[in-house]
Every structure is written in C-alpha cells, then in structure tokens.
Design an enzyme around this catalytic site. Structure first.
Site, short mmCIF file in Angstrom:
data_model
loop_
_atom_site.label_atom_id
_atom_site.label_comp_id
_atom_site.label_asym_id
_atom_site.label_seq_id
_atom_site.Cartn_x
_atom_site.Cartn_y
_atom_site.Cartn_z
N HIS A 198 0.82 -1.21 0.00
CA HIS A 198 0.00 0.00 0.00
C HIS A 198 0.85 1.26 0.00
O HIS A 198 0.47 2.27 -0.57
CB HIS A 198 -0.98 -0.01 1.17
N GLU A 438 0.57 -13.35 -28.79
CA GLU A 438 1.73 -13.33 -27.90
C GLU A 438 2.65 -14.52 -28.14
O GLU A 438 3.74 -14.59 -27.61
CB GLU A 438 1.27 -13.39 -26.44
N ASP A 462 5.24 -10.64 -24.33
CA ASP A 462 5.41 -12.09 -24.41
C ASP A 462 5.88 -12.52 -25.79
O ASP A 462 6.68 -13.45 -25.90
CB ASP A 462 4.09 -12.79 -24.07
N CYS A 509 -0.45 -3.82 -27.75
CA CYS A 509 -0.61 -3.36 -26.37
C CYS A 509 0.55 -3.73 -25.46
O CYS A 509 0.47 -3.57 -24.25
CB CYS A 509 -1.92 -3.86 -25.77
C1 PEP Z 1 2.10 -8.69 -23.54
O1 PEP Z 1 2.47 -9.86 -23.37
O2 PEP Z 1 2.63 -7.90 -24.35
C2 PEP Z 1 0.98 -8.15 -22.75
C3 PEP Z 1 0.47 -6.97 -22.99
O3 PEP Z 1 0.53 -8.94 -21.74
P1 PEP Z 1 1.23 -9.01 -20.30
O4 PEP Z 1 2.34 -8.00 -20.26
O5 PEP Z 1 0.14 -8.74 -19.34
O6 PEP Z 1 1.72 -10.42 -20.28
MG MG Z 2 1.35 -11.20 -22.18
#
Ligand code: PEP
Ligand code: MG
Length: 588
Positions: A198, A438, A462, A509
């Site tokens: 926290h 991924e 990933d 992302c």
């Molecule tokens: C990724 O693998 O790029 C992703 C956005 O997922 P995470 O980072 O949550 O594994």
């Molecule tokens: Mg990922």
C-alpha cells in the site's frame, strides 16, 4: 569522460530496489525508525480496569485512523483511501474484540500481551499465503496491532518531520505514508514491500517517487545523507558524486523540458502531420487507475489486465463483484471502448496452481488455465457480458496458441449468452471478442486466427520473449530481449498484414507501444491503434504530430530490409534526428 555505465550502473554507491512510483528526486534523508515496541506480559489484578483500558485504546485508535482516513480522502481517490476505512472496520470486528476480552478475563494477563498474541495469529496465517497481496495485508494489520498497543501504553508516535526530505524506512504502513506526505516528502525508500504494497500504491496516487524492497537501505543510508531516488528504474545513489549529481540534474531538466507544452495534446487526437489518425488507448493494471486514464487523453482502454484484481483482492471475486468492477469501469470510460482481457494467470503472474511447474512460462498460463477451469472462466465471461449492455465492452483472450482454444472459448461465450438470455439479463449480443497475439504460433497463423475473431492485439512483451527465447524478467539475458530485432519487426509486420487480409482490426498493447522511440516504426508498419501506459500518451501524441505517415512507412520499409537490431535502431534514431523530434526512449 566516463560512460553512463561507469557513472551510474556500476556505481559503488548504488542501491537497487523495485521501482514503485515514477519520478526522480535529489534530497536529504530522514531515516524513519520506529522504536521497537516492548510488550509487557505481566499478570493483572484488576480485570475491569484492564478491559476499560483496552476499550479506551480501541476508541483512541479508531479516532486516529478516522483522522488519517479523512486526510487520505482529501489527497487521493476514494478506492485508495478505503484502505483506512478497512482498518477502522477491523477495529470494530466483534469476534476479535470478544476474543481479546475473554482472554483478558480468563488469563488475567496484560491486554497488550493478549492483543499482540491474538492479532499476530491472523498475521501468521496471512503470511503463509502464496499471494503477495495477502502478505502485504499482514503488514497493514501490523499497523493496527501496534496502534492499539501504543495507545494501551499511552505513547505518542512521531509523524511530523522537517519538510522536503526523502523518507527511508524499514517499511511504511499506509498510515505512515499518508501522515508523512503532509510534510511535503520528496520520496520514499523502503527495505521491504513490493509494487502492490500500500505504501507503493499510495506513493503512486500522491505522485511521490518511491523505490521499495531494497533490503539494505536502512543499514546503508544514514540520517541526513544526500541521496538520489530514481523511481523510474528503482535505484538509489547514496551521497552521489558531483558527476552523478550533474547527470541526474540533466535528467531532471530533460524530464521537465519534456513535460512542457504537453497539455495542449491532451484533448487532441493523435495525428501525424499528414492527417493520419492513430487511436491511442490506455493499458490499465489497477482498477483505481481510471482517473489517470481519463486525464491522459486516452481514447478508451486497450488492455485491462483483470488478473490484477486477483492481486488486489487475494482471491477470485464472484460474478456480482466482477460485474460491479467491470460495469463501473466501462461506464467511466463510456462512450469510448474498453477491452477487458480474461484472467491471464500463471507464468510470472498470479499463482493459481498449488504445485510448482518445471517451466511456468511454457506451462498452464492464460487461456490454457481458463479452459481447464470452466467455472472460473464462465463466471468472468458472464460478468463481462453483464457489463457490456452499453455496448462499449470488448473481451480479449490471452496466450492463445491454437484455433481450437479460440473455438472452445467462443462456445463457452455462447453458452453464457444463452444462460443470460434465459434469465432475461441484458447484455451486448454483438460484444466483440478478440485475441492477444503473444505466441509465435499465433503470429504465424494470424490470418486464420483473425478470421475466428473480431480483432487482434499484439502483446509484444510475451511475443518477444517467446520469439527470441528470452525470459522477459531475466537480467542475465536482457540484451537478447530486443524489441528492434529484425525477427520481431518482421513478425509484427506479418501480423498486421494478415489481419488486414482477414479484414480485422489489429492493435499493439505490449510495452513496445509505450517506448516512444518505437512509435514511428509501429505507425509505419500499419498499426492504427496502440495501447500504452496512460502517462506516456501525451508524449506519444506529440511525437506522432511531428512526422508524416508517408515518411513513417518509408522508415518501416527500410527497417524490414535490415538484418540486425543495431541497423534498425540506427535508422530510427536517424529518423528522429531528421524530423527534429527529441530523442526519447521510455520517456527518460
Ligand atoms: C504482452 O504480453 O505484451 C501483454 C500486454 O501482456 P502481459 O504484459 O500482461 O503479459
Ligand atoms: Mg502477455
């Protein structure tokens, strides 16, 4: 001239911890040490007096916590401030109070001994948990326990310090963090705690740079020392040399420089200078981040990592709890879209299995676990569907590696829709379903996979890990984790082209979208939508406004012909130079 590595990375006065709240500060230290509480375990003669002292200590503790709760509500978002409300509730727990009073009566020992013993039992149970969240909450309960004992001993605790210092402490309770922040604390450093502690969460809410989990800061740093805290990377430099101070001052000036004029981009679309619009969405890790998302000028949420709820709660929320969380979030983001990702459990994330896998990254992760645990999966699907009634929710599957996984997931989604329809519960019949790309297998098969779903989102974190066979969290091989590797760039290009052939939208992302140096390349590769950390969005908009789509396309065509990471990086750096864009990587 010494290199950056000699000045900083290899510096002997460096302490490494976990980057818990971003920012850089240089200031003097206040070493916050708490007197160790000595517990009197002697016998008592007057039971009534002991019980009355205990009740008085409870009332005093509650009053103190209510005051802290009021300060917290002023300084931070309600969901964060609720930490203190929860602490007040523990003080009202009738079972706990009754147990303590009964033991005072039967054992005739000092109330402080019984309070310590009784509350420590709860803490021990919590510390045995595998979940980092439960371990952190055991630490919060320590605060309540010590508060009652201190009030039983009628002692006061110092929480007022000289202004403008960096607080270095063994650990910080949420209450310490809030109370100390009133003295314009410049930064926090703690030996213990992780990003979910926290103290870390509060530091982020209050915008105070923090490094936690250093192990040895309190034994290495002395009261009054001058230190530099780098909350971006999780480092501390103790009594920095002139060279280090100059280096960090430059970084600070650079940071301030970069922040200038950003406001004007907030409400504008992200547009190249030849009018090509890129949709910039936000990644959300913690439910409470939604205010930051809205103020960042993001066009919706491109990735909501729901597994973080499990970190925050320490357990799977039921369907109603999940529906409440998702509905609240989607209505705050409305009319923009929110992409809710199914629990990505396993690997390096929330632990689910009670046995160790020999290779968790290649084991039961993401969609694989969900398809094996249909009750959990269906509960989440139904909650997401219930939150979709305003038609701005999309659902995304993590770690997909076969078409079969998509088809089985779609069957479960259909089953859930039927059940909701039967119960006359409203939802978006056409809620979009997409997948994360991924895994190399999914990248190769992007067109066929895309034909099964409404959209693709490239998870480079990933994807790079599996493509390059490098553990994304392992320092020993971090130089092989190359987002500008030709293999990575060509794979992204392949996915975008294949998604286009299937007529489906594609976004990216992973953290690569938030690396401002990568943006022109990604735009040139044809990505019209990126999802990144909200704090980077204004910087990204400014960079996008400085180049043309035509030139970005030329850059990406060039990069696709390169055979080394260095060549690609040099081309991108050259692009930044000729377009007169400040060269930034991960902002600072
Ligand atoms: C990724 O693998 O790029 C992703 C956005 O997922 P995470 O980072 O949550 O594994
Ligand atoms: Mg990922």
């Amino acid at each position: 001239m010494k290199s950056f590595k000699q000045i900083f990375t290899e510096a002997e006065n460096k302490i490494t911890g976990i980057a818990a709240a971003p920012g850089i500060v240089i200031s003097k230290v206040y070493l916050f040490t708490k007197e160790k509480i000595k517990i009197n375990d002697g016998e008592i003669t007057d039971i009534d007096e002991a019980i009355s002292n205990f009740n008085e200590a409870l009332v005093k503790s509650k009053k103190e916590l209510n005051k802290i709760f009021a300060i917290a509500k002023e300084k931070m978002e309600a969901t964060r401030a609720a930490i203190f409300e929860a602490q007040v509730m523990i003080l009202d727990d009738p079972i706990l109070i009754e147990n303590i009073i009964n033991r005072i009566k039967s054992e005739k020992r000092q109330p402080e001994y019984i309070v310590n013993d009784e509350i420590s039992k709860y803490q021990d149970l919590m510390r045995l948990s595998h979940e980092s969240y439960m371990k952190e909450r055991a630490q919060d309960i320590e605060d309540i326990k010590n508060r009652i004992i201190r009030n039983l001993q009628k002692r006061r605790w110092k929480s007022k310090i000289t202004n403008d210092l960096i607080v270095v402490s063994d650990s910080l309770t949420p209450a310490d963090t809030i109370l100390l922040s009133r003295c314009n604390v410049k930064g926090f450093v703690t030996d213990h705690g992780g990003v979910t502690s926290h103290a870390a969460i509060i530091s982020r809410s209050l915008n105070i740079p923090a490094v936690v989990g250093t192990h040895n800061a309190t034994t290495t740093i002395k009261d009054g020392d001058n230190i530099i805290v780098d909350g971006f990377h999780g480092y501390i430099l103790v009594n920095p040399t002139e060279e280090q101070i100059i280096f960090f001052r430059k970084k600070l000036i650079h940071l301030i420089e970069l922040q200038k004029g950003l406001e004007e981009f907030k409400d504008k679309p992200a547009m190249t200078n030849d009018g090509h619009e890129i949709q910039l969405m936000a990644n959300v890790d913690v439910t409470g981040e939604v205010d930051v998302v809205i103020s960042s000028g993001a066009k919706g949420v491109g990735l909501y990592r729901t597994e973080q709820i499990l970190e925050e709660l320490g357990e799977f929320p039921d369907e109603l709890e999940q529906t409440t969380i998702y509905s609240r979030l989607s209505s705050r983001i409305y009319p923009d879209d929110i992409i809710i990702r199914a629990f990505d459990i396993g690997g390096d994330k929330v632990k689910f299995l009670d046995f160790e896998e020999p290779n968790p990254f290649l084991g039961l992760r993401g969609i694989r676990i969900l398809l094996e645990n249909k009750v959990i999966f269906k509960t989440q699907i139904k909650a997401v569907l219930k939150a979709s009634k305003d038609k701005n929710v999309q659902f995304m599957l993590p770690m997909v590696s076969t078409i079969g996984e998509i088809q089985r997931s779609k069957e479960l989604i259909e089953e859930c829709k039927k059940e909701l329809k039967h119960d006359k519960i409203p939802f978006d019949k056409n809620m979009k379903v997409g997948i994360m790309i991924e895994v190399p297998a999914a990248a190769v098969m992007a067109k066929e996979f895309a034909m099964e779903v409404d959209f693709l989102s490239i998870g480079t974190n990933d994807l790079i890990q599996y493509l390059m066979a490098v553990d994304r969290g392992n320092d020993f091989v971090s130089d092989l984790y190359q987002e500008f590797s030709p293999a990575v760039v060509r794979t992204i290009s392949h996915i975008v082209n294949e998604a286009n052939k299937a007529g489906k939208t594609v976004s990216l992302c992973g953290e690569m979208a938030g690396d401002t140096l990568a943006i022109p390349l990604l735009v040139g590769l044809g990505l019209n939508s990126l999802s990144l950390s909200p704090s980077t969005i204004p910087y990204a908009k400014r960079i996008i406004s400085k180049f043309s789509f035509v030139k970005a396309k030329e850059l990406s065509d060039d990069c696709l012909c390169c055979s080394t990471e260095t060549e690609i990086q040099q081309k991108i750096e050259h692009f930044f130079k000729i377009n007169n864009i400040t060269r930034t990587r991960n902002i600072i």
